[in-house]
Scaffold this active site. Structure first.
Site, PDB file in Angstrom:
ATOM      1  N   LYS A 168     -12.056   3.386  17.560  1.00 40.07           N
ATOM      2  CA  LYS A 168     -13.442   4.064  18.268  1.00 40.07           C
ATOM      3  C   LYS A 168     -14.583   3.868  16.947  1.00 40.07           C
ATOM      4  O   LYS A 168     -15.676   4.203  17.311  1.00 40.07           O
ATOM      5  CB  LYS A 168     -13.315   5.757  18.124  1.00 40.07           C
ATOM      6  N   HIS A 171      -2.826  -7.967  -5.895  1.00 39.85           N
ATOM      7  CA  HIS A 171      -1.852  -6.961  -5.503  1.00 39.85           C
ATOM      8  C   HIS A 171      -1.144  -6.201  -6.646  1.00 39.85           C
ATOM      9  O   HIS A 171       0.118  -6.785  -7.080  1.00 39.85           O
ATOM     10  CB  HIS A 171      -0.840  -7.894  -4.606  1.00 39.85           C
ATOM     11  N   ARG A 218       7.801  -4.104   2.834  1.00 37.22           N
ATOM     12  CA  ARG A 218       8.131  -3.834   1.526  1.00 37.22           C
ATOM     13  C   ARG A 218       7.213  -2.812   0.908  1.00 37.22           C
ATOM     14  O   ARG A 218       7.527  -1.788   0.300  1.00 37.22           O
ATOM     15  CB  ARG A 218       8.412  -4.927   0.420  1.00 37.22           C
ATOM     16  N   THR A 219       5.977  -3.113   0.682  1.00 34.59           N
ATOM     17  CA  THR A 219       4.917  -2.207  -0.086  1.00 34.59           C
ATOM     18  C   THR A 219       4.776  -0.786   0.388  1.00 34.59           C
ATOM     19  O   THR A 219       4.995   0.141  -0.213  1.00 34.59           O
ATOM     20  CB  THR A 219       3.735  -2.858  -0.089  1.00 34.59           C
ATOM     21  N   ARG A 264      -3.928  -0.640   1.925  1.00 34.36           N
ATOM     22  CA  ARG A 264      -3.945  -2.353   1.951  1.00 34.36           C
ATOM     23  C   ARG A 264      -5.020  -2.995   3.087  1.00 34.36           C
ATOM     24  O   ARG A 264      -5.290  -2.406   4.171  1.00 34.36           O
ATOM     25  CB  ARG A 264      -2.534  -3.189   2.587  1.00 34.36           C
TER      26      ARG A 264
HETATM   27  N1   CP Z   1       5.532  -8.491  -1.179  1.00 38.70           N
HETATM   28  C1   CP Z   1       4.873  -7.708  -0.224  1.00 38.70           C
HETATM   29  O1   CP Z   1       3.730  -7.209  -0.375  1.00 38.70           O
HETATM   30  O2   CP Z   1       5.531  -7.618   0.904  1.00 38.70           O
HETATM   31  P1   CP Z   1       4.955  -6.723   2.045  1.00 38.70           P
HETATM   32  O3   CP Z   1       3.824  -7.584   2.719  1.00 38.70           O
HETATM   33  O4   CP Z   1       6.183  -6.739   3.294  1.00 38.70           O
HETATM   34  O5   CP Z   1       4.585  -5.325   1.605  1.00 38.70           O
END
Ligand code: CP
Length: 309
Positions: A86, A135, A57-58, A107
């Site tokens: 590397k 998040h 999603r993100t 992320r």
């Molecule tokens: N909600 C969320 O962060 O989903 P993903 O891990 O799929 O990005």
């Protein structure tokens, strides 16, 4: 100049209620614009993404959001295909990606990674999940979804259920909710209670109860926010197996909820919400995921346009 221009998004703690409300207004504006006007907002701008952990999603909602406002995206979603293999450092990778783009979405499994990246990057950095701590854009989409569905946030009774120890979305959501007058009930297995050291600041702004028993609260809740038990963050699989399947929202529990209660989940889900719930009017988690695209489009538009849009 708009106050979000050229700014990083590292922690939800950096935002107040007025700022949330502005982001919600801009999100609604994006949703109301016709597609051709929307595509003018970030025409010619490039987003880069760097994901050291899996995501559906993100990452895709950022890409989709950027395309919807006329920009483009490039990035690394599989770190094993990058020069990290590397031995290239996070710092050098961030530096290079900020040369190739106007904004960087990161992320990373380490707490503090986004803050570190923002000190290296010459372009704004958005935290798309850092370790178990934060998040922030998930919390913005969660708050937007609550407001859109319930027409308010103040005055609501909100239950947050599941893995409160490792689930980073919970910490950002609680910080965000600290700006509102809400009653929060935290419900988790004993071993997955909220980390008290991580909510020291949140406690000053938000009152909440803690329990292991969902049924004690289910009849009163306006919002039921369910989280996945984060198997990948357990140091020991035995410990995970002890709490797996602790709470399952099924049709039996739905009958005990308020008729207009909404069920949210940051997703992905495993077995904590049964598929039978998906078709009910209370299930809003797919709408929540869709709102993630719109809130992220609004954030990108605000960060990349000095005078807003
Ligand atoms: N909600 C969320 O962060 O989903 P993903 O891990 O799929 O990005």
């Amino acid at each position: 100049m708009n106050e979000f221009y050229n700014k990083d998004i590292i922690s939800i703690k950096d935002y107040n209620k007025d700022q949330f409300e502005k982001i919600f207004d801009y999100t609604q504006k994006i949703m109301n614009l016709d597609p051709s006007s929307r595509r003018e907002i970030c025409k010619g701008k490039t987003l880069s993404y760097l994901f050291y952990e899996p995501s559906t999603r993100t990452r895709l909602s950022f890409e989709s959001a950027m395309a919807s406002i006329g920009g483009n995206s490039l990035g690394i979603s599989d770190i094993s295909s990058s020069s990290t293999q590397k031995g290239e450092s996070l710092a050098d990778t961030v530096k290079i990606m900020s040369i190739y783009s106007d904004i960087l979405v990161l992320r990373h499994p380490l707490d503090g990674s986004s803050r570190f990246a923002s000190e290296i990057s010459t372009k704004p950095v958005i935290n798309a999940g850092s370790g178990t701590e934060e998040h922030p854009t998930q919390a913005i989409q969660d708050l937007f979804t609550i407001k859109k569905e319930k027409k308010k946030i103040d005055g609501l009774k909100i239950g947050i259920i599941g893995d409160l120890k490792y689930g980073r979305t919970v910490y950002s959501l609680l910080s965000g909710l600290g700006n509102y007058d809400v009653n929060v009930h935290l419900i988790s297995p004993e071993s997955l209670r909220i980390r008290s050291d991580s909510i020291y600041e949140i406690r000053k702004k938000l009152s909440f109860t803690e329990s292991t028993n969902l049924e004690d609260y289910i009849e009163d809740l306006d919002v039921i926010y369910v989280t996945r038990i984060q198997k990948e963050r357990f140091p020991d699989e035995e410990e995970y197996l002890k709490v797996k399947g602790s709470y399952v929202i099924g049709l039996d529990l739905l009958k005990k909820m308020k008729d207009d209660a909404i069920i949210l989940h940051p997703l992905p889900r495993l077995d904590e919400i049964s598929n039978d719930i998906d078709k009910t009017k209370n299930a809003k988690y797919f709408q929540q995921a869709e709102n993630g695209k719109h809130t992220r489009a609004a954030l990108l538009g605000l960060i990349l346009n000095e005078n807003g849009f």
